[in-house]
Enzyme design. Structure first.
Site, PDB file in Angstrom:
ATOM      1  CG  ASP A 198      -1.796   1.244   1.272  1.00 36.67           C
ATOM      2  OD1 ASP A 198      -2.684   1.364   0.415  1.00 36.67           O
ATOM      3  OD2 ASP A 198      -1.570   2.091   2.164  1.00 36.67           O
ATOM      4  CD  GLU A 282      -5.422   1.135  -4.346  1.00 34.99           C
ATOM      5  OE1 GLU A 282      -6.585   1.574  -4.462  1.00 34.99           O
ATOM      6  OE2 GLU A 282      -4.750   1.253  -3.302  1.00 34.99           O
ATOM      7  CG  ASP A 363      -1.388   3.534   5.679  1.00 30.71           C
ATOM      8  OD1 ASP A 363      -2.374   3.899   5.027  1.00 30.71           O
ATOM      9  OD2 ASP A 363      -0.609   4.334   6.244  1.00 30.71           O
TER      10      ASP A 363
END
Length: 415
Positions: A198, A282, A363
């Site tokens: 992340d 991501e 996170d």
């Protein structure tokens, strides 16, 4: 797989003059080719072929009084300038038709001697080589000193000489890597874990295994120095020598920031690839985020460059690289029970799941959800789900100014 290895060059005063002449000649041929194509477009005529441009702009131009100085440089770099024009127009038309992925590519523009980047390319036909003393022999330029930091893994197919905005010179070699040698450099992937990442601004990256990578914030730390240099530049008279000195000072300060960021991305991406069999990230909308009030911090983090490094290194070392869709609700779903708990403002860094009562770090929970969404989570039978490999991008690897031995590449020659 083709990669680029970049090394610093230290040309002498005469070689700098010769390189400036080569940059100028290649730029003139490039601009003449763009002008010829634009003239044909305005007149409604067919675009001139590469052969016709080579005959008119190089062979015949060398015999004319206005372009006879083109014979003072290697003909290969002039031919490569024409190839660059053809490639630029090919990309432009493919982008117009929608056949080229990515952002829209504009029409080729004229180059200027004041551009931040100047480059010329030598192929094997120009008979350049690396001498036994470790110097780069370029036609009509001479033997240029190279700051080698590693041995080239194979014989290069071409070399591009680059001068950046800070006045530094680089040699960028195109190398064909050996898959067997690449796999031997890395541990076996079967016994390694998978990891979800992340990316953020408070921390550069939080991993699904709990590790936290702090953000170096290279631009923020150098901001005071950059502001001072930029103020000095703004006070100098245009076209003056003092302004040129001040401009170089600003460019070198920015180059230091960019080099430090690139080195950090290389080290972290290599570490993650070495320690993991699969990496999931991501797919962030970096361009959209860069237009917000956090734009400076987004550019300072350099997410796009880091993800590109992860992608091509995963392809090179036979690792799995997966991008999760940007609309995946990684921050709203509990990674333990899978219940959606709704959106949360950015200042909420920890939250408790209303269904199972698990206390989550925002996170860390997102990194776990990225890993699960990519299909890399461990199943009930402890088997890893491994997606297909993705194609890697061509990227630069190598040194940007590290001093080491000068004979590091004496075994590699293009003779």
């Amino acid at each position: 797989m083709q990669l680029r290895y970049a090394f610093r060059l230290d040309p002498g005063p005469g070689q700098r003059v010769a390189l400036a002449r080569a940059f100028g000649c290649a730029r003139v041929v490039y601009n003449d080719a763009v002008a010829a194509r634009e003239r044909a477009r305005r007149e409604g005529a067919a675009f001139p072929s590469a052969g016709a441009l080579s005959k008119t702009l190089i062979t015949e131009a060398k015999q004319s009084p206005g372009r006879q100085w083109l014979s003072e440089v290697s003909a290969v770099i002039l031919q490569q300038a024409l190839r660059d024009v053809e490639r630029a127009y090919t990309n432009f038309f493919a982008s117009l038709k929608g056949a080229r992925p990515g952002a829209r590519v504009g029409a080729p523009r004229f180059k200027s001697k004041r551009d931040a980047r100047q480059a010329i390319r030598f192929t094997a036909n120009s008979r350049w080589k690396i001498t036994e003393a470790g110097r780069l022999l370029l036609p009509k330029i001479g033997e240029v000193k190279v700051r080698w930091s590693r041995t080239l893994p194979s014989v290069p197919s071409s070399v591009t000489v680059i001068r950046d905005a800070a006045g530094r010179y680089f040699a960028s070699f195109v190398i064909e890597t050996d898959p067997g040698a690449d796999l031997a450099r890395m541990p076996e992937a079967d016994n390694l874990p998978s990891v979800g990442i992340d990316l953020g601004l408070t921390h550069f990256a939080v991993l699904s295994d709990g590790r936290v990578i702090d953000s170096p914030r290279f631009l923020r730390r150098a901001e005071k120095k950059l502001k001072k240099a930029q103020r000095e530049l703004s006070r100098k008279q245009k076209r003056s020598k003092n302004r040129e000195k001040a401009r170089l000072k600003v460019a070198r300060a920015h180059a230091q920031v960019a080099d430090a960021r690139r080195e950090f991305h290389h080290q972290l991406s290599t570490q993650l690839i070495r320690e993991s069999q699969a990496v999931a990230v991501e797919d962030l909308a970096v361009k959209a985020l860069a237009r917000t009030r956090l734009g400076k911090s987004v550019h300072d983090a350099g997410w796009a460059q880091f993800l590109a490094m992860l992608e091509y290194k995963a392809q090179r070392y036979a690792r799995v690289f997966v991008k999760v869709g940007r609309f995946e609700l990684t921050s709203q779903v509990c990674s333990v029970c899978g219940v959606k708990d709704g959106p949360k403002p950015l200042h909420v860094r920890t939250w408790t799941c209303t269904h199972c009562g698990t206390v989550h770090d925002r996170d860390h929970n997102a990194a776990k959800n990225v890993k699960q969404a990519a299909g890399l989570a461990v199943t009930a039978c402890r088997a890893q789900v491994r997606p297909e490999l993705v194609p890697a991008q061509r990227e630069e690897a190598g040194s940007h100014g590290i001093h080491t031995g000068t004979r590091a590449a004496q075994r590699h020659s293009t003779r």
